[in-house]
Design an enzyme around this catalytic site. Structure first.
Site, PDB file in Angstrom:
ATOM      1  N   THR A  77      19.177 -22.538 -11.191  1.00 41.13           N
ATOM      2  CA  THR A  77      17.887 -21.865 -11.270  1.00 41.13           C
ATOM      3  C   THR A  77      16.878 -22.619 -10.417  1.00 41.13           C
ATOM      4  O   THR A  77      16.784 -23.839 -10.500  1.00 41.13           O
ATOM      5  CB  THR A  77      17.432 -21.798 -12.748  1.00 41.13           C
ATOM      6  OG1 THR A  77      18.479 -21.180 -13.504  1.00 41.13           O
ATOM      7  CG2 THR A  77      16.146 -21.009 -12.901  1.00 41.13           C
ATOM      8  N   GLY A 128      24.752 -11.904 -21.737  1.00 42.03           N
ATOM      9  CA  GLY A 128      25.083 -12.070 -23.145  1.00 42.03           C
ATOM     10  C   GLY A 128      23.929 -11.737 -24.070  1.00 42.03           C
ATOM     11  O   GLY A 128      22.764 -11.952 -23.737  1.00 42.03           O
ATOM     12  N   ASN A 152      18.273 -23.143 -21.635  1.00 45.73           N
ATOM     13  CA  ASN A 152      19.651 -23.464 -22.004  1.00 45.73           C
ATOM     14  C   ASN A 152      19.751 -24.742 -22.833  1.00 45.73           C
ATOM     15  O   ASN A 152      20.845 -25.253 -23.072  1.00 45.73           O
ATOM     16  CB  ASN A 152      20.536 -23.560 -20.761  1.00 45.73           C
ATOM     17  CG  ASN A 152      20.777 -22.199 -20.126  1.00 45.73           C
ATOM     18  OD1 ASN A 152      20.693 -21.172 -20.806  1.00 45.73           O
ATOM     19  ND2 ASN A 152      21.066 -22.189 -18.837  1.00 45.73           N
ATOM     20  N   LYS A 190      18.232 -26.256 -17.898  1.00 42.97           N
ATOM     21  CA  LYS A 190      16.833 -25.805 -17.877  1.00 42.97           C
ATOM     22  C   LYS A 190      16.422 -25.552 -19.322  1.00 42.97           C
ATOM     23  O   LYS A 190      17.295 -25.442 -20.198  1.00 42.97           O
ATOM     24  CB  LYS A 190      16.687 -24.539 -17.040  1.00 42.97           C
ATOM     25  CG  LYS A 190      17.564 -23.385 -17.489  1.00 42.97           C
ATOM     26  CD  LYS A 190      17.320 -22.150 -16.653  1.00 42.97           C
ATOM     27  CE  LYS A 190      18.343 -21.077 -16.954  1.00 42.97           C
ATOM     28  NZ  LYS A 190      18.122 -19.848 -16.199  1.00 42.97           N
ATOM     29  N   ASP A 193      25.095 -22.829 -22.914  1.00 45.07           N
ATOM     30  CA  ASP A 193      25.339 -21.981 -21.752  1.00 45.07           C
ATOM     31  C   ASP A 193      26.085 -22.686 -20.614  1.00 45.07           C
ATOM     32  O   ASP A 193      25.497 -23.063 -19.595  1.00 45.07           O
ATOM     33  CB  ASP A 193      24.010 -21.405 -21.240  1.00 45.07           C
ATOM     34  CG  ASP A 193      24.228 -20.249 -20.274  1.00 45.07           C
ATOM     35  OD1 ASP A 193      25.394 -19.954 -19.948  1.00 45.07           O
ATOM     36  OD2 ASP A 193      23.233 -19.660 -19.838  1.00 45.07           O
ATOM     37  N   ASP A 211      23.364 -25.717 -14.700  1.00 42.02           N
ATOM     38  CA  ASP A 211      22.256 -24.810 -15.030  1.00 42.02           C
ATOM     39  C   ASP A 211      21.411 -25.370 -16.176  1.00 42.02           C
ATOM     40  O   ASP A 211      21.032 -24.646 -17.102  1.00 42.02           O
ATOM     41  CB  ASP A 211      22.797 -23.415 -15.374  1.00 42.02           C
ATOM     42  CG  ASP A 211      21.730 -22.318 -15.244  1.00 42.02           C
ATOM     43  OD1 ASP A 211      20.660 -22.584 -14.635  1.00 42.02           O
ATOM     44  OD2 ASP A 211      21.957 -21.209 -15.758  1.00 42.02           O
ATOM     45  N   GLY A 259      18.806 -14.131 -29.173  1.00 41.91           N
ATOM     46  CA  GLY A 259      18.400 -14.311 -27.787  1.00 41.91           C
ATOM     47  C   GLY A 259      19.213 -13.442 -26.871  1.00 41.91           C
ATOM     48  O   GLY A 259      20.154 -12.769 -27.282  1.00 41.91           O
ATOM     49  N   LYS A 260      18.793 -13.480 -25.629  1.00 46.66           N
ATOM     50  CA  LYS A 260      19.399 -12.613 -24.650  1.00 46.66           C
ATOM     51  C   LYS A 260      19.463 -13.379 -23.344  1.00 46.66           C
ATOM     52  O   LYS A 260      18.503 -14.031 -22.954  1.00 46.66           O
ATOM     53  CB  LYS A 260      18.475 -11.399 -24.489  1.00 46.66           C
ATOM     54  CG  LYS A 260      19.135 -10.167 -23.962  1.00 46.66           C
ATOM     55  CD  LYS A 260      18.130  -9.031 -23.969  1.00 46.66           C
ATOM     56  CE  LYS A 260      17.887  -8.560 -22.573  1.00 46.66           C
ATOM     57  NZ  LYS A 260      16.768  -7.641 -22.461  1.00 46.66           N
TER      58      LYS A 260
HETATM   59  P1  ADP Z   1      23.402 -16.376 -20.860  1.00 48.52           P
HETATM   60  O1  ADP Z   1      24.646 -17.018 -20.378  1.00 48.52           O
HETATM   61  O2  ADP Z   1      23.466 -14.883 -20.719  1.00 48.52           O
HETATM   62  O3  ADP Z   1      22.150 -16.999 -20.279  1.00 48.52           O
HETATM   63  P2  ADP Z   1      23.047 -17.956 -23.256  1.00 48.52           P
HETATM   64  O4  ADP Z   1      24.325 -18.547 -23.758  1.00 48.52           O
HETATM   65  O5  ADP Z   1      22.159 -18.854 -22.496  1.00 48.52           O
HETATM   66  O6  ADP Z   1      23.374 -16.613 -22.442  1.00 48.52           O
HETATM   67  O7  ADP Z   1      22.257 -17.325 -24.491  1.00 48.52           O
HETATM   68  C1  ADP Z   1      21.088 -16.567 -24.270  1.00 48.52           C
HETATM   69  C2  ADP Z   1      19.994 -16.977 -25.237  1.00 48.52           C
HETATM   70  O8  ADP Z   1      20.424 -16.744 -26.589  1.00 48.52           O
HETATM   71  C3  ADP Z   1      19.642 -18.458 -25.214  1.00 48.52           C
HETATM   72  O9  ADP Z   1      18.718 -18.754 -24.206  1.00 48.52           O
HETATM   73  C4  ADP Z   1      19.084 -18.660 -26.626  1.00 48.52           C
HETATM   74  O10 ADP Z   1      17.753 -18.164 -26.721  1.00 48.52           O
HETATM   75  C5  ADP Z   1      19.966 -17.757 -27.468  1.00 48.52           C
HETATM   76  N1  ADP Z   1      21.109 -18.495 -28.020  1.00 48.52           N
HETATM   77  C6  ADP Z   1      22.297 -18.668 -27.396  1.00 48.52           C
HETATM   78  N2  ADP Z   1      23.150 -19.384 -28.152  1.00 48.52           N
HETATM   79  C7  ADP Z   1      22.491 -19.673 -29.292  1.00 48.52           C
HETATM   80  C8  ADP Z   1      22.842 -20.408 -30.483  1.00 48.52           C
HETATM   81  N3  ADP Z   1      24.035 -20.970 -30.603  1.00 48.52           N
HETATM   82  N4  ADP Z   1      21.917 -20.524 -31.471  1.00 48.52           N
HETATM   83  C9  ADP Z   1      20.693 -19.941 -31.310  1.00 48.52           C
HETATM   84  N5  ADP Z   1      20.303 -19.250 -30.219  1.00 48.52           N
HETATM   85  C10 ADP Z   1      21.185 -19.107 -29.214  1.00 48.52           C
HETATM   86 MG    MG Z   2      21.387 -18.957 -20.503  1.00 51.03          MG
HETATM   87 MG    MG Z   3      25.396 -18.085 -18.921  1.00 51.87          MG
END
Ligand code: ADP
Ligand code: MG
Ligand code: MG
Length: 236
Positions: A165, A19, A135, A132, A148, A130, A14-15
């Site tokens: 959000t 991150g 997350n 939603k 997150d 946050d 994911g993105k």
């Molecule tokens: P940001 O702070 O940039 O929003 P996140 O921590 O929310 O980053 O991670 C971005 C995305 O990556 C999440 O919405 C999810 O799709 C994926 N992701 C993050 N952590 C995990 C995890 N531990 N296992 C599987 N997917 C993850």
């Molecule tokens: Mg996030």
């Molecule tokens: Mg974040």
């Protein structure tokens, strides 16, 4: 004590805004984790040091079956890595979009898990800010995990930073007033509606409309109109 050479990197998971997250395996133990990679350049550019430190410290200190574990972190010259519990089921957001809406039973189960996780966080004076569907992650058994903690804060007093959000913002946040843990509780209601109906209740074409719809209280109408006006002006 960790470094990137301790891990085999797998597929992207994911993105987010800052991150990118990858599936990874710790080579010695064969333990599967998710690695969240953040570029230091971005942290510098957007002055996020403070926020990142909070995310690390707060998430590491939380231990709850419905809160995604942060096992540790390390960094090299350009990047910071978070070693996260892997959530095999991915985002609840995807499940929701795929099936349109959830059954009452499924919605109730998620809301119960989320409520327990939030009660635990709030007991420790942690506000997530946050919550939603992007997350909220699911593990291999479909168990909900709050992820997150980038906007989270640990504090006993009211806070002033406007964040989160739009579709999930509590009225006090919309009005830029002081807020506390109750802003997380507001999202329980929004999500309960979204799980059952398929879209959040205050979703609208524009930011201005969502602002308006998330607060119907008469006494705040004038302030709302002023806020919308200001938003309009800033767009022109
Ligand atoms: P940001 O702070 O940039 O929003 P996140 O921590 O929310 O980053 O991670 C971005 C995305 O990556 C999440 O919405 C999810 O799709 C994926 N992701 C993050 N952590 C995990 C995890 N531990 N296992 C599987 N997917 C993850
Ligand atoms: Mg996030
Ligand atoms: Mg974040």
């Amino acid at each position: 004590q960790w470094s990137i050479t301790d891990f085999e990197i797998g597929k992207p998971l994911g993105k987010g805004k800052f991150g990118r997250v990858y599936l990874a395996r710790e080579i010695k133990s064969k333990y599967i984790v998710a690695l969240k990679v953040i570029f230091k350049e971005q942290i510098e550019k957007y002055r996020l040091h403070h926020q990142l430190r909070r995310e690390m410290e707060i998430q590491t200190s939380l231990r709850h079956p419905n809160v995604l574990r942060l096992h540790g972190w390390f960094h090299d010259a350009e990047r910071i890595f978070f070693i996260l519990e892997y959530a095999h089921g991915g985002e609840l957001y995807k499940e929701l979009r795929k099936s349109g809406h959830l059954s009452e039973r499924q919605a109730a189960t998620y809301i119960a898990s989320l409520t327990q996780a939030l009660a635990y966080c709030h007991e420790k004076h942690v506000i997530h800010r946050d919550i939603k569907p992007e997350n909220l992650l699911l593990d291999h058994e479909g168990r909900l995990k709050i992820a997150d903690f980038g906007w989270s804060v640990q504090s006993k007093s009211k806070r002033h930073t406007m964040c989160g959000t739009l579709d999930y913002l509590a009225p006090e946040m919309v009005e830029n007033k002081a807020h506390d843990y109750a802003v997380d509780n507001w999202t329980l209601g929004v999500l309960c509606y979204e799980f059952l109906y398929g879209a959040p209740p205050f979703e609208a074409e524009s930011q201005k409309d969502t602002f308006r719809r998330s607060n119907t209280n008469e006494s705040t109408k004038r302030k709302k109109a002023a806020a919308s006006n200001n938003l309009d002006k800033s767009k022109q």
